[in-house]
Design a protein around this motif. Structure first.
Motif, PDB file in Angstrom:
ATOM      1  N   PHE A   1     -45.054 -22.977  34.761  1.00 48.28           N
ATOM      2  CA  PHE A   1     -46.389 -23.209  35.322  1.00 48.28           C
ATOM      3  C   PHE A   1     -46.990 -21.902  35.828  1.00 48.28           C
ATOM      4  CE2 PHE A   1     -49.291 -24.281  38.791  1.00 48.28           C
ATOM      5  CZ  PHE A   1     -50.091 -25.248  38.193  1.00 48.28           C
TER       6      PHE A   1
ATOM      7  N   GLN B   1     -48.287 -19.764  33.083  1.00 49.36           N
ATOM      8  CA  GLN B   1     -49.483 -20.258  32.410  1.00 49.36           C
ATOM      9  C   GLN B   1     -50.738 -20.139  33.286  1.00 49.36           C
ATOM     10  OE1 GLN B   1     -48.862 -24.106  30.483  1.00 49.36           O
ATOM     11  NE2 GLN B   1     -49.485 -22.979  28.663  1.00 49.36           N
TER      12      GLN B   1
ATOM     13  N   ALA C   1     -53.401 -27.082  29.991  1.00 49.89           N
ATOM     14  CA  ALA C   1     -52.498 -26.022  29.542  1.00 49.89           C
ATOM     15  C   ALA C   1     -53.139 -25.179  28.449  1.00 49.89           C
ATOM     16  CB  ALA C   1     -51.199 -26.636  29.020  1.00 49.89           C
TER      17      ALA C   1
ATOM     18  N   GLY D   1     -53.879 -20.791  31.034  1.00 49.11           N
ATOM     19  CA  GLY D   1     -54.092 -22.131  31.586  1.00 49.11           C
ATOM     20  C   GLY D   1     -55.459 -22.254  32.226  1.00 49.11           C
TER      21      GLY D   1
ATOM     22  N   SER E   1     -44.277 -24.516  28.817  1.00 50.53           N
ATOM     23  CA  SER E   1     -45.136 -25.517  29.458  1.00 50.53           C
ATOM     24  C   SER E   1     -44.566 -26.932  29.365  1.00 50.53           C
ATOM     25  CB  SER E   1     -46.528 -25.499  28.809  1.00 50.53           C
ATOM     26  OG  SER E   1     -46.438 -25.870  27.430  1.00 50.53           O
TER      27      SER E   1
ATOM     28  N   LYS F   1     -45.352 -30.076  32.161  1.00 51.22           N
ATOM     29  CA  LYS F   1     -46.088 -31.167  31.515  1.00 51.22           C
ATOM     30  C   LYS F   1     -45.302 -32.475  31.582  1.00 51.22           C
ATOM     31  CE  LYS F   1     -48.913 -28.753  28.062  1.00 51.22           C
ATOM     32  NZ  LYS F   1     -49.125 -28.568  26.604  1.00 51.22           N
TER      33      LYS F   1
END
Length: 502
Positions: free
Chosen positions: A45, A48, A115, A122, A189, A193
């Motif tokens: 995370f 991103q 994403a 992101g 990711s 997710k």
């Protein structure tokens, strides 16, 4: 004891299902809060949505962005809490469950699709919007579940049932921390997710459960649908109650207790007559729930561990903490009816303050040994243990019990909205406090946990009150409040019985 036995005899399978099945909604709240705490520390995370630092040669999310990610969603929760009361009054609890599930699903989809395709791509704003929408459903579920439970369950078990929301909230936390740990080393990711997408499960379960529960008999009476109210109550009570006619008697008792307040009152009535005091008390309880440090433990614990010398166990400790929090709710559910709301809440606040002070005191020392470090972690966890035992859930119970029936949903909405405002404030400032004073944050939240007794809070709204010096009138008012609380329920039940049998 007789009332307790009589209440137990009234329990039906439909009542048990209606009380507890929809608490998966609280699992949604617990899961989202805890899962995001782990997501903030998830490398995938951060890569991103973070910004590349040429000095460290790594991606990082700034304190400002962390604050916004954690605090802005409470705008959605504030909206959800505020509109929950009017929505429930107009459409009923069941319909609101359907609505909040649809809102939650939309928000989750927006989060996942934020994403990008590579590091640093992101869509930060889109992710924040998704979290705000998810939190609208969280605000709706908080008010909807507590008011629904308080209206369908016999009074003898109201505390036990409403406080159970914290049990399910912690169950969601356990699931989230476990999944976070499983994906803690994932640099893609997929991890974050997956953690986010699991929330779909809770939304679907809410829709399925809501289909099988009846509407609240009290809500049906407020719509002058007495036959449907009787039918709903018959489903919620035992066959024996139905055969003996006690369901019809309970409907009459509800009408008697409501008297002229069968229909819902406008917002302005919350600030008229004795309702002002009721409203202010609910606001006070919700204020303390958010400002005694719960966000520090629930949302930022993983980040705190990583930045204060516990990085190796940063994803393990939250799992242990969640399990302890879950277990602590079980005695809390029993104590709240056995010993009363006030003793349970005051005990919780006392120990919350104690463990926060200990955490701060030990953390400030230099050259801590392994034993001291373990004690710091234990203080962190024991704070959460006692918070979950009382301070976390009892405000929701009091928010459902203190208002009269004509204003229950609106007062609970206002109190929960006020709660969200302080949740926003605390979640926004905590990253800066942790960055600036580290362990000394314990002195801040521990001090807030030390407050006045509930009788003293009552006295604030009864007469002019000086918190630093009690006059004889103030002491008398406190003592009268104690006596009134003890006899109020007995007098109410006696009056209802006499009217029914007359």
């Amino acid at each position: 004891m007789t009332n307790l036995r009589g209440s137990m005899a009234s329990i039906s399978p439909v009542l048990i299902f209606s009380c507890f099945s929809l608490l998966v909604g609280d699992m949604l709240f617990g899961y989202d809060t805890a899962s995001f705490g782990g997501i903030l520390a998830n490398t995938g995370f951060i890569n991103q949505f973070g910004t590349y630092n040429s000095k460290t040669k790594a991606y990082a999310i700034s304190s400002t962005h962390t604050s916004l990610l954690s605090s802005l969603p409470f705008i959605g929760k504030w909206i959800g809490c505020l509109v929950a009361g009017p929505a429930i009054e107009r459409y009923g609890h069941r319909m609101v469950f359907y609505i909040l599930s649809a809102i939650s699903i939309i928000g989750i989809i927006i989060e996942i699709t934020a994403a990008g395709t590579a590091h640093g791509t992101g869509r930060y704003a889109q992710f924040v919007v998704g979290r705000i929408i998810v939190y609208i459903s969280v605000g709706l579920v908080e008010v909807d579940i507590t008011t629904y439970q308080s209206e369908i369950v016999p009074a003898a078990f109201r505390g036990f049932v409403v406080v159970s929301l914290q049990l399910f909230l912690n169950a969601g936390t356990i699931v989230a921390t476990g999944i976070n740990r499983a994906f803690s080393t994932d640099t893609s990711s997929v991890g974050w997710k997956t953690v986010t997408g699991i929330q779909f499960t809770f939304s679907v379960l809410i829709v399925i459960c809501a289909y099988f529960i009846p509407n609240s008999p009290r809500w049906l009476l407020s719509k002058d649908r007495e036959e449907e109210a009787v039918a709903a109550l018959r489903r919620l009570r035992s066959h024996g109650d139905f055969e003996s006619g006690r369901c019809d008697e309970e409907i009459q008792a509800i009408r008697l207790s409501l008297q002229e307040s069968v229909h819902k009152a406008p917002w302005t009535d919350m600030f008229r007559g004795t309702n002002v005091r009721r409203t202010m008390l609910v606001i006070v309880y919700y204020f303390f729930q958010q400002t005694t440090g719960q966000a520090f433990v629930s949302t930022y614990q993983t980040t705190f561990y990583k930045t204060n010398g516990y990085a190796a166990e940063a994803f393990t400790y939250p799992v242990i903490n969640s399990c302890l929090g879950f277990l602590s709710v079980l005695p809390g559910m029993y104590f709240v009816d056995k010993f009363g709301r006030r003793p349970s809440l005051m005990t919780s606040y006392f120990f919350q303050a104690f463990w926060m002070f200990l955490l701060a005191g030990l953390g400030e020392r230099t050259g801590n040994t392994s034993t001291t470090k373990n004690m710091i972690v234990a203080s962190f966890m024991l704070y959460s243990f006692f918070y979950n035992m009382g301070g976390a859930s009892i405000p929701y119970l009091l928010g459902a019990e203190i208002p009269n029936s004509a204003l229950r949903e609106k007062t609970q909405s206002l109190g929960a909205s006020w709660n969200v405002i302080w949740a926003f404030v605390t979640n926004f400032v905590i990253p800066y406090i942790i960055s600036s004073i580290h362990f000394q944050i314990g002195w801040v939240f521990g001090s807030i946990s030390i407050g006045y007794t509930l009788e003293e809070i009552d006295a604030i709204f009864a007469i002019p009150f000086n918190p630093f010096q009690k006059t004889k009138d103030q002491v008398d008012a406190i003592n009268r409040s104690r006596v009134q609380h003890e006899i109020a329920d007995d007098n109410k039940q006696t009056a209802i019985h006499e009217e029914i049998t007359a």
